[in-house]
Design a protein around this motif. Structure first.
Motif, mmCIF file in Angstrom:
data_model
loop_
_atom_site.group_PDB
_atom_site.id
_atom_site.type_symbol
_atom_site.label_atom_id
_atom_site.label_comp_id
_atom_site.label_asym_id
_atom_site.label_seq_id
_atom_site.Cartn_x
_atom_site.Cartn_y
_atom_site.Cartn_z
ATOM 1 N N PRO A 60 0.838 -1.266 0.048
ATOM 2 C CA PRO A 60 0.139 -0.014 -0.077
ATOM 3 C C PRO A 60 0.889 1.229 -0.095
ATOM 4 O O PRO A 60 1.978 1.312 0.551
ATOM 5 N N PHE A 61 0.282 2.306 -0.635
ATOM 6 C CA PHE A 61 0.931 3.723 -0.613
ATOM 7 C C PHE A 61 0.395 4.315 0.777
ATOM 8 O O PHE A 61 -0.928 4.049 1.447
ATOM 9 N N PRO A 62 0.989 5.317 1.193
ATOM 10 C CA PRO A 62 0.743 5.941 2.457
ATOM 11 C C PRO A 62 -0.796 6.599 2.108
ATOM 12 O O PRO A 62 -1.122 7.264 1.262
ATOM 13 N N GLN A 63 -1.742 6.278 3.300
ATOM 14 C CA GLN A 63 -3.054 7.132 3.016
ATOM 15 C C GLN A 63 -3.508 7.018 4.584
ATOM 16 O O GLN A 63 -2.940 6.407 5.431
ATOM 17 N N ARG A 64 -4.208 8.005 4.607
ATOM 18 C CA ARG A 64 -5.115 8.561 5.829
ATOM 19 C C ARG A 64 -6.629 8.682 5.546
ATOM 20 O O ARG A 64 -7.095 8.789 4.582
ATOM 21 N N GLU A 65 -7.514 8.056 6.938
ATOM 22 C CA GLU A 65 -8.634 7.969 6.866
ATOM 23 C C GLU A 65 -9.153 9.379 7.590
ATOM 24 O O GLU A 65 -8.615 9.498 8.646
ATOM 25 N N VAL A 66 -10.064 9.965 6.783
ATOM 26 C CA VAL A 66 -10.444 11.472 7.698
ATOM 27 C C VAL A 66 -11.807 11.279 8.031
ATOM 28 O O VAL A 66 -12.542 11.097 6.859
ATOM 29 N N HIS A 67 -12.316 11.201 9.073
ATOM 30 C CA HIS A 67 -13.824 11.317 9.541
ATOM 31 C C HIS A 67 -14.398 12.589 9.705
ATOM 32 O O HIS A 67 -13.729 13.280 10.630
ATOM 33 N N MET A 68 -15.084 13.061 9.262
ATOM 34 C CA MET A 68 -15.758 14.363 9.027
ATOM 35 C C MET A 68 -16.859 14.256 10.423
ATOM 36 O O MET A 68 -17.803 13.503 10.130
ATOM 37 N N VAL A 69 -16.802 15.176 11.259
ATOM 38 C CA VAL A 69 -17.871 15.257 12.314
ATOM 39 C C VAL A 69 -18.647 16.279 12.166
ATOM 40 O O VAL A 69 -18.282 17.481 12.293
ATOM 41 N N PRO A 70 -19.954 16.215 11.702
ATOM 42 C CA PRO A 70 -20.846 17.314 11.634
ATOM 43 C C PRO A 70 -21.105 18.292 12.932
ATOM 44 O O PRO A 70 -21.008 17.667 14.022
#
Length: 280
Positions: free
Chosen positions: A266-276
């Motif tokens: 895998p290539f570097p990756q990030r998961e971003v969770h948007m909190v309303p």
């Protein structure tokens, strides 16, 4: 006519220490230096052949050849100077003055000269060694009294002052043996079966002819990163200078084998969770 030529050759050009220096004596001095150079080359090569027959390594033979040549050339130079009528004892007496001059004006040259002798005698490196001298990676081609010639991987001759070889850190990849441990870093996805990945990597290493069978290749896990599991394939190669070639072959083979076995790098990756935002 011969007498006229001899008369001209015997005509004093200058007087040194009360002895007239003629064209004839000057030619004789030059002939002595040339003869000393030829004799030094012959004896040096002869000594090298004798040491080779006795099974000594190339570095020792090269050092003995060099030192023999320098000694014979030094003796020949003194004989030539004596032929000109110069008092060699006066030269020796003036050595102290010369050393003072060296200390002030020729300090770097003297340092390289002495370092060259130390390299030839102590032999921290020798001809044919693969070294890293201050970022210069290459094979030692020749060790002179002032500098050492290193042939880089690009086929470029790099002149390294001998003082750098003594005062700075030099990595000799050929001592005590030319064998070298080499590693390939690989990142695999967290969903990967590590035992399968380990077997694939070791099989690749075993199939590569430039990789030594002993010590046996091994795979280690060096940590868990943000995006992948950090595996390292460790192998030993016979020649340290072949590390780039072996590394390239292994990486091509790893890419091919991983695709066949469905192992993802895998290539570097990030998961971003948007909190309303909360309603007011």
């Amino acid at each position: 006519m011969v007498e006229t030529i001899l008369e001209y050759l015997r005509e004093p050009l200058v007087t040194l220490s009360g002895t007239p220096v003629t064209t004839l004596t000057l030619l004789a001095a030059i002939a002595i230096v040339i003869a000393a150079r030829i004799i030094a080359a012959i004896i040096g090569r002869s000594i090298e052949r004798i040491l080779e027959a006795q099974g000594l390594d190339r570095g020792m033979r090269h050092a003995a050849n060099k030192i023999t040549r320098y000694v014979i050339m030094l003796v020949g130079t003194f004989v030539a100077i004596g032929t000109l009528g110069v008092d060699t004892s006066a030269i020796m007496a003036g050595g102290a003055v010369l050393l003072v001059g060296i200390g002030f004006g020729l300090q770097k040259l003297a340092e390289n000269f002495i370092s060259g002798l130390l390299v030839l005698i102590e032999r921290p490196i020798k001809k044919g060694d693969f070294i890293d001298a201050g970022g210069v990676l290459g094979t030692v081609e020749d060790i002179g009294l002032r500098a050492t010639r290193v042939m880089s991987r690009d086929g470029v001759a790099v002149i390294v002052p001998n003082a750098n070889l003594i005062s700075s850190t030099v990595i000799n990849y050929s001592a005590p043996t030319a064998e070298r441990r080499f590693q390939i870093d690989v990142g695999v996805a967290y969903s990967t079966d590590l035992e399968v990945a380990r077997k694939v990597l070791t099989d690749i290493a075993d199939a590569e002819p430039m990789v030594l069978k002993t010590p046996t290749p091994e795979v280690r896990c060096y940590g868990f990163g943000d995006s992948s599991i950090h595996l390292v394939l460790i192998v030993w190669i016979a020649e340290a200078k072949e590390d780039l070639i072996v590394g390239s072959k292994l990486r091509f083979a790893i890419d091919k084998a991983f695709r066949q076995h469905g192992i993802v790098m895998p290539f570097p990756q990030r998961e971003v969770h948007m909190v309303p935002p909360r309603a007011a």
